[in-house]
Design a protein around this motif. Structure first.
Motif, PDB file in Angstrom:
ATOM      1  N   LEU A  93       0.833  -1.206   0.000  1.00 36.49           N
ATOM      2  CA  LEU A  93       0.000   0.000   0.000  1.00 36.49           C
ATOM      3  C   LEU A  93       0.866   1.254   0.000  1.00 36.49           C
ATOM      4  O   LEU A  93       0.584   2.220  -0.711  1.00 36.49           O
ATOM      5  N   GLY A  94       1.919   1.247   0.805  1.00 36.07           N
ATOM      6  CA  GLY A  94       2.807   2.400   0.861  1.00 36.07           C
ATOM      7  C   GLY A  94       3.537   2.624  -0.443  1.00 36.07           C
ATOM      8  O   GLY A  94       3.602   3.747  -0.951  1.00 36.07           O
ATOM      9  N   LEU A  95       4.054   1.566  -1.003  1.00 33.56           N
ATOM     10  CA  LEU A  95       4.819   1.647  -2.238  1.00 33.56           C
ATOM     11  C   LEU A  95       3.959   2.090  -3.415  1.00 33.56           C
ATOM     12  O   LEU A  95       4.411   2.824  -4.284  1.00 33.56           O
ATOM     13  N   ASN A  96       2.708   1.659  -3.427  1.00 37.38           N
ATOM     14  CA  ASN A  96       1.818   1.906  -4.568  1.00 37.38           C
ATOM     15  C   ASN A  96       0.616   2.773  -4.220  1.00 37.38           C
ATOM     16  O   ASN A  96      -0.407   2.711  -4.899  1.00 37.38           O
ATOM     17  N   GLN A  97       0.740   3.589  -3.181  1.00 36.30           N
ATOM     18  CA  GLN A  97      -0.431   4.322  -2.705  1.00 36.30           C
ATOM     19  C   GLN A  97      -1.022   5.267  -3.741  1.00 36.30           C
ATOM     20  O   GLN A  97      -2.236   5.427  -3.811  1.00 36.30           O
ATOM     21  N   GLU A  98      -0.207   5.882  -4.575  1.00 38.09           N
ATOM     22  CA  GLU A  98      -0.755   6.799  -5.587  1.00 38.09           C
ATOM     23  C   GLU A  98      -1.613   6.033  -6.592  1.00 38.09           C
ATOM     24  O   GLU A  98      -2.699   6.483  -6.962  1.00 38.09           O
ATOM     25  N   LYS A  99      -1.163   4.856  -7.006  1.00 35.93           N
ATOM     26  CA  LYS A  99      -1.936   4.020  -7.932  1.00 35.93           C
ATOM     27  C   LYS A  99      -3.244   3.580  -7.279  1.00 35.93           C
ATOM     28  O   LYS A  99      -4.315   3.685  -7.879  1.00 35.93           O
ATOM     29  N   PHE A 100      -3.167   3.120  -6.036  1.00 36.63           N
ATOM     30  CA  PHE A 100      -4.372   2.689  -5.325  1.00 36.63           C
ATOM     31  C   PHE A 100      -5.347   3.855  -5.156  1.00 36.63           C
ATOM     32  O   PHE A 100      -6.553   3.701  -5.308  1.00 36.63           O
ATOM     33  N   TRP A 101      -4.811   5.032  -4.827  1.00 35.27           N
ATOM     34  CA  TRP A 101      -5.659   6.209  -4.625  1.00 35.27           C
ATOM     35  C   TRP A 101      -6.392   6.564  -5.915  1.00 35.27           C
ATOM     36  O   TRP A 101      -7.595   6.828  -5.897  1.00 35.27           O
ATOM     37  N   GLN A 102      -5.675   6.590  -7.026  1.00 35.71           N
ATOM     38  CA  GLN A 102      -6.297   6.932  -8.311  1.00 35.71           C
ATOM     39  C   GLN A 102      -7.367   5.905  -8.699  1.00 35.71           C
ATOM     40  O   GLN A 102      -8.416   6.273  -9.232  1.00 35.71           O
ATOM     41  N   GLU A 103      -7.112   4.632  -8.423  1.00 40.30           N
ATOM     42  CA  GLU A 103      -8.119   3.601  -8.705  1.00 40.30           C
ATOM     43  C   GLU A 103      -9.372   3.827  -7.869  1.00 40.30           C
ATOM     44  O   GLU A 103     -10.492   3.718  -8.363  1.00 40.30           O
ATOM     45  N   TYR A 104      -9.179   4.150  -6.605  1.00 41.45           N
ATOM     46  CA  TYR A 104     -10.298   4.405  -5.693  1.00 41.45           C
ATOM     47  C   TYR A 104     -11.123   5.593  -6.168  1.00 41.45           C
ATOM     48  O   TYR A 104     -12.351   5.513  -6.306  1.00 41.45           O
ATOM     49  N   VAL A 105     -10.472   6.709  -6.461  1.00 37.68           N
ATOM     50  CA  VAL A 105     -11.170   7.912  -6.917  1.00 37.68           C
ATOM     51  C   VAL A 105     -11.881   7.630  -8.246  1.00 37.68           C
ATOM     52  O   VAL A 105     -13.013   8.069  -8.456  1.00 37.68           O
ATOM     53  N   GLY A 106     -11.247   6.864  -9.119  1.00 36.53           N
ATOM     54  CA  GLY A 106     -11.863   6.503 -10.390  1.00 36.53           C
ATOM     55  C   GLY A 106     -13.108   5.653 -10.215  1.00 36.53           C
ATOM     56  O   GLY A 106     -14.125   5.866 -10.896  1.00 36.53           O
ATOM     57  N   ARG A 107     -13.056   4.698  -9.291  1.00 24.48           N
ATOM     58  CA  ARG A 107     -14.226   3.845  -9.022  1.00 24.48           C
ATOM     59  C   ARG A 107     -15.363   4.670  -8.419  1.00 24.48           C
ATOM     60  O   ARG A 107     -16.531   4.457  -8.752  1.00 24.48           O
ATOM     61  N   LEU A 108     -15.024   5.599  -7.524  1.00 27.33           N
ATOM     62  CA  LEU A 108     -16.051   6.483  -6.966  1.00 27.33           C
ATOM     63  C   LEU A 108     -16.725   7.281  -8.075  1.00 27.33           C
ATOM     64  O   LEU A 108     -17.951   7.368  -8.135  1.00 27.33           O
ATOM     65  N   HIS A 109     -15.916   7.853  -8.943  1.00 27.09           N
ATOM     66  CA  HIS A 109     -16.447   8.670 -10.035  1.00 27.09           C
ATOM     67  C   HIS A 109     -17.351   7.836 -10.950  1.00 27.09           C
ATOM     68  O   HIS A 109     -18.453   8.266 -11.300  1.00 27.09           O
ATOM     69  N   ALA A 110     -16.885   6.646 -11.306  1.00 24.25           N
ATOM     70  CA  ALA A 110     -17.662   5.777 -12.192  1.00 24.25           C
ATOM     71  C   ALA A 110     -18.996   5.375 -11.563  1.00 24.25           C
ATOM     72  O   ALA A 110     -19.991   5.190 -12.266  1.00 24.25           O
TER      73      ALA A 110
END
Length: 126
Positions: A93-110
């Motif tokens: 999670l720490g190493l890839n937090q930006e990727k995880f965050w963008q996926e989360y925000v994208g799923r919320l938007h969708a």
């Protein structure tokens, strides 16, 4: 397995800070940890059964407990406490937090959903 040498909870900023002997240092938002909880409530019981977590913008951690030598159990102020965050999962999670965050925000938007618990998003098809 990457085990942190220090774990600090910053309640005011709602950030969990992890320090590692190799010099890695991660600051994970409580919201990110909550929406990516490794619990069945969030992940479901199989692929495609994930449950999108909404309204978690202001969530904080109220308690942290070590589970053996392999994980942390985090208790969130919304009552969620069933996910066991393994050391490897926290490092990922720490190493890839930006990727995880963008996926989360994208799923919320969708989904037409919001991070803010006070906001309800409605779609109107005309």
């Amino acid at each position: 397995m990457k085990i942190p040498s220090a774990v600090k909870l910053h309640k005011k900023s709602a950030v969990l800070e992890l320090h590692y002997e190799d010099g890695s240092d991660f600051q994970l938002r409580c919201e990110l940890l909550r929406v990516y909880s490794p619990s069945a409530e969030v992940r479901g019981h199989g692929s495609g059964q994930e449950v999108l977590q909404t309204g978690k913008k202001n969530v904080t951690i109220t308690a942290i407990q070590a589970v053996g030598n392999y994980a942390l159990q985090l208790t969130f102020d919304d009552g969620h406490d069933t996910g066991l965050f393994s050391w490897d999962y926290l490092y990922d999670l720490g190493l890839n937090q930006e990727k995880f965050w963008q996926e989360y925000v994208g799923r919320l938007h969708a989904a037409g959903a919001s991070r803010d618990p006070e906001v309800q998003v409605l779609r109107v098809d005309l």
